[in-house]
Design an enzyme around this catalytic site. Structure first.
Site, mmCIF file in Angstrom:
data_model
loop_
_atom_site.group_PDB
_atom_site.id
_atom_site.type_symbol
_atom_site.label_atom_id
_atom_site.label_comp_id
_atom_site.label_asym_id
_atom_site.label_seq_id
_atom_site.Cartn_x
_atom_site.Cartn_y
_atom_site.Cartn_z
ATOM 1 N N LYS A 29 -7.914 9.373 5.085
ATOM 2 C CA LYS A 29 -8.956 8.752 4.256
ATOM 3 C C LYS A 29 -9.727 9.787 3.434
ATOM 4 C CE LYS A 29 -9.504 5.275 3.887
ATOM 5 N NZ LYS A 29 -8.838 4.571 2.766
ATOM 6 N N ASP A 78 -2.547 9.129 7.693
ATOM 7 C CA ASP A 78 -1.711 8.102 7.059
ATOM 8 C C ASP A 78 -0.314 8.610 6.761
ATOM 9 O OD1 ASP A 78 -4.676 7.426 6.376
ATOM 10 O OD2 ASP A 78 -3.507 5.571 6.285
ATOM 11 N N ARG A 103 0.865 -1.191 0.000
ATOM 12 C CA ARG A 103 0.000 0.000 0.000
ATOM 13 C C ARG A 103 0.901 1.240 0.000
ATOM 14 N NH1 ARG A 103 -5.073 0.094 3.762
ATOM 15 N NH2 ARG A 103 -5.674 1.585 2.148
HETATM 16 O O1 MRU Z 1 -7.564 2.553 3.993
HETATM 17 P P1 MRU Z 1 -7.387 2.454 5.477
HETATM 18 O O2 MRU Z 1 -8.556 1.849 6.175
HETATM 19 O O3 MRU Z 1 -6.074 1.782 5.839
HETATM 20 O O4 MRU Z 1 -7.287 3.968 5.951
HETATM 21 C C1 MRU Z 1 -7.166 4.262 7.301
HETATM 22 C C2 MRU Z 1 -7.167 5.697 7.600
HETATM 23 O O5 MRU Z 1 -7.247 6.542 6.737
HETATM 24 C C3 MRU Z 1 -6.965 6.081 9.033
HETATM 25 O O6 MRU Z 1 -7.658 7.249 9.348
HETATM 26 C C4 MRU Z 1 -5.477 6.316 9.268
HETATM 27 O O7 MRU Z 1 -4.735 5.208 8.853
HETATM 28 C C5 MRU Z 1 -5.177 6.604 10.678
HETATM 29 S S1 MRU Z 1 -5.179 5.121 11.638
HETATM 30 C C6 MRU Z 1 -4.785 5.437 13.224
#
Ligand code: MRU
Length: 363
Positions: free
Chosen positions: A254, A243, A90
């Site tokens: 997100k 992220d 990812r």
């Molecule tokens: O695609 P995902 O579910 O991995 O995305 C997660 C997010 O965007 C979270 O808000 C982010 O990773 C923060 S987790 C503490």
């Protein structure tokens, strides 16, 4: 965190010393199932398929993935291959690169014969550190919630969050949800607006489930409801995870986070981002230009997963046959829209100077 009578973490080393247990997040909230990862390929698949997800948990799974890989072969070539396979799962969460760099730094100087044991040890240490970082973020965020609660004379503090930045996204506690769990545990009345977070519904499926398990009052809202709630004065605080945060405070999170930040700024609602330091990418400043945004399958947009009346988990199509879809999975909220970064060292402004002051020597 507690699920029923037991304390769970979303990842753990199994007692056999050869495999890793995870909660399969693709089945929540409908089924709580665990699964075992025993190979590099299984660890990479778990990250890519989002059986595990959330920036810190992606990093932790990658660390254990290196340990699993070392058991398959611990030469330099094996290590390089493991780093490449896991690093390609990812693109947006920088915790992945951070965890792999850390594993490489620990293992590379060692002879092959000592790498398996060292990899398990390093992955376990990384997990424990993540838990401590999140607990510290929780305490700093709790102080802010306490202030708002006092200003509201004890009326519930209404908090909006996006996606899932709870314990399922980390090794425990969560980032954005840690202050909320701690506030609830401290007897402060909170009410959480949970953005459903299309297309994969991490809010509706995971955040709502976590809050329900913990007894925290909440309501799931359609992604488009947040601006309206803020205009009506029904949100006291927005807090989200991240992220990747740049050295200048830009925040990738997100998809949809940016729109919430815009609405928050327009309505004067404080917008906080919970950020453990492994989520900070010190190598870049301009998030819009430099943060890679993951493009996921259009099927996540054209279809929705849920539970049918017979209890089966099913996927249904929600667009006309033949309509194409696009699926950018993250967006970048410019630092100027962020009112504070809640780190393990305290809350700071989303600026290069404030971050550098809080984390001296990190570049
Ligand atoms: O695609 P995902 O579910 O991995 O995305 C997660 C997010 O965007 C979270 O808000 C982010 O990773 C923060 S987790 C503490």
């Amino acid at each position: 965190m507690r699920v029923g009578e037991r304390h769970w973490r979303p990842i753990w080393a199994e007692a056999d010393g050869r495999s890793v247990g995870i909660i399969d997040q693709t089945l929540l909230p409908h089924r709580f199932e665990t699964t075992r990862l025993a190979t590099l390929a299984e660890a990479a698949h778990a990250i890519r398929s989002m059986q595990v997800r959330g920036a810190p948990l992606i990093g932790a799974t990658a660390a254990y993935g290196v340990a699993l890989a070392m058991a398959e072969g611990a030469g330099d070539g094996d290590l390089d291959r493991a780093l490449a396979v896991l690093g390609g799962t990812r693109p947006t969460a920088v915790n992945l690169r951070w965890a792999l760099d850390r594993m490489a730094a620990r293992l590379r100087p060692l002879p092959a014969g000592r790498r398996v044991a060292a990899a398990w040890e390093e992955a376990a240490a990384l997990v424990e550190e993540d838990v401590a970082l999140n607990a510290a973020i929780g305490r700093h965020g709790l102080a802010r919630i306490r202030e708002i609660a006092a200003a509201r004379g004890g009326a519930p503090v209404r908090i909006l969050t996006h996606c899932n930045a709870g314990w399922l996204a980390t090794c425990d506690w969560g980032t954005a949800l840690a202050p909320i769990f701690m506030a609830h545990d401290a007897g402060i009345a909170v009410h959480v607006w949970v953005d459903e977070t299309r297309p994969r519904n991490q809010g509706a499926a995971l955040t709502a489930w976590e809050l329900l398990q913990h007894g925290v009052p909440h309501a799931v809202v359609a992604d488009n409801a947040g601006g309206h709630l803020m205009q009506r004065g029904q949100v006291d605080l927005c807090i989200v995870g991240a992220d990747r945060v740049t050295a200048a405070g830009d925040v990738a999170n997100k998809i949809g986070t940016y729109l919430k930040a815009l609405a928050a700024r327009d309505t004067g609602v404080p917008f906080l981002v919970a950020v453990p330091s492994p989520t900070i990418d010190w190598t870049i400043a301009d998030g819009l230009a430099a943060i890679p945004i993951e493009e996921r399958s259009p099927l996540e947009v054209t279809r929705v997963q849920g539970r049918d009346a017979d209890g089966r988990i099913v996927s249904v199509q929600v667009v006309p046959d033949g309509s194409p879809a696009a699926n950018p999975a993250f967006d970048v909220t410019p630092a100027r829209l962020v009112d504070g970064l809640v780190t393990e060292r305290g809350i700071c402004a989303a600026t290069a100077a404030a971050l550098a002051a809080l984390f001296p020597g990190r570049r």
